[in-house]
Design an enzyme around this catalytic site. Structure first.
Site, mmCIF file in Angstrom:
data_model
loop_
_atom_site.group_PDB
_atom_site.id
_atom_site.type_symbol
_atom_site.label_atom_id
_atom_site.label_comp_id
_atom_site.label_asym_id
_atom_site.label_seq_id
_atom_site.Cartn_x
_atom_site.Cartn_y
_atom_site.Cartn_z
ATOM 1 N N LYS A 160 3.315 75.456 -82.314
ATOM 2 C CA LYS A 160 4.031 74.554 -81.406
ATOM 3 C C LYS A 160 4.717 73.430 -82.173
ATOM 4 C CE LYS A 160 0.808 75.636 -77.691
ATOM 5 N NZ LYS A 160 -0.402 75.238 -76.942
ATOM 6 N N GLN B 218 -4.682 70.509 -76.588
ATOM 7 C CA GLN B 218 -4.980 71.917 -76.810
ATOM 8 C C GLN B 218 -6.370 72.253 -76.284
ATOM 9 O OE1 GLN B 218 -2.845 74.250 -78.089
ATOM 10 N NE2 GLN B 218 -4.399 75.765 -77.563
ATOM 11 N N ASP C 280 2.641 70.739 -70.326
ATOM 12 C CA ASP C 280 1.958 71.990 -69.991
ATOM 13 C C ASP C 280 1.995 72.265 -68.495
ATOM 14 O OD1 ASP C 280 1.157 73.623 -72.021
ATOM 15 O OD2 ASP C 280 -0.799 72.691 -72.315
#
Length: 289
Positions: A54, A98, A121
């Protein structure tokens, strides 16, 4: 006639190019380049690889990397303090915690502390609620990627019968909501669904997102249907999707491979979400009168 194979890598590359092209003008408007803060807690090898990918993709398009790597022994309050600090930093457009986090930490509670305008997200309760009610907001990356693939390959969603196999908060539920917003008629299947093959075989658009390798075979698929495989299962034979690709491809109209289908879209949509978040924050700071 075999199905057309959906090239997720090519579509993802176009999304990334569009993000890179939009960045200079947006950076000039903001006074700084959009920034993405990734938070990695502990030393889980798989999580470290995901975060590295990412960060690399963000840097390649010009998004500023604001990475935080915290030890696995960190307390819940310490992680919460980092999220609060990042949430108040005007140069950070998006925050990504994460998951999973180490035992002893509440990943859901920590994620919920991310401001909705920085939730790239799209998974916090506020973001999920906005999606469920059709309100503007940031959406989960993988479901957005699925919609992008369907649009790129001109799959008509309005009035279509869409079946989503899987009801996870990460993919199944938000994807069903996105399909419903596009006026598809949506059915969600799960482990308690009776006659799964019969339900799936009615679908014009069939999405497998359940994490069960090779679950979907040709008897699940309507002739010429669009089949989207979100599954990523590591088996003794290698990486496999939720769809038996070789058996289903001759029957479907469109199909995603694994790898190379939905997978590349997730990070591409994260980059697009970071731009969307930066624009949203600019609008919140400088509302149009």
């Amino acid at each position: 006639m075999s199905a057309t194979i959906i090239d997720g890598r090519a579509v993802a590359a176009r999304v990334r190019e569009a993000v890179a092209e939009a960045l200079p003008a947006l950076s000039q408007e903001l006074g700084h380049a959009p920034g993405l803060a990734t938070i990695l807690v502990g030393d889980d090898a798989a999580s470290a690889i995901y975060v590295k990918n990412k960060r690399k993709a963000s840097a390649e398009v010009g998004i500023v990397d604001h990475h935080r790597h915290l030890p696995g022994s960190v307390t819940h309050d310490d992680v919460a303090a980092v999220i609060e600090e990042l949430g108040q930093d005007p140069e950070i457009s998006g925050i990504l915690l994460q998951l999973p986090v180490p035992a002893g930490l509440d990943g859901a509670a920590l994620s919920a502390q991310i401001p909705p305008e920085k939730d790239v997200d799209g998974l916090t309760p506020l973001s999920a609620g906005r999606l469920a009610q059709g309100m503007p907001g940031l959406r989960p990356c993988t479901p957005l990627g699925v919609i992008e693939l369907l649009d790129t390959y001109h799959v008509a969603l309005e009035g279509a019968q869409a079946v989503v196999v899987g009801r996870s908060d990460l993919v199944g539920k938000p994807l069903a909501a996105l399909l419903l917003q596009r006026n598809a008629t949506v059915t969600i299947c799960h482990s308690r669904t009776r006659n799964l093959a019969d339900v799936c075989a009615r679908a014009d658009v069939l999405v497998a997102a359940v994490g069960s390798p090779m679950l979907i075979g040709p008897h699940h698929v309507k002739e010429r249907a669009a089949v989207i495989d979100v599954g990523m299962n590591r088996t003794d034979e290698g990486l496999r999707g939720d769809v038996d690709f070789e058996a289903v491809a001759p029957r479907a109209g469109l199909i995603t491979p694994v790898p190379g289908g939905v997978g590349p879209m997730t990070i591409a949509m994260l980059l697009r979400n970071t731009l969307s978040a930066a624009r949203l924050q600019r609008e919140l700071r400088d509302p149009v009168s």
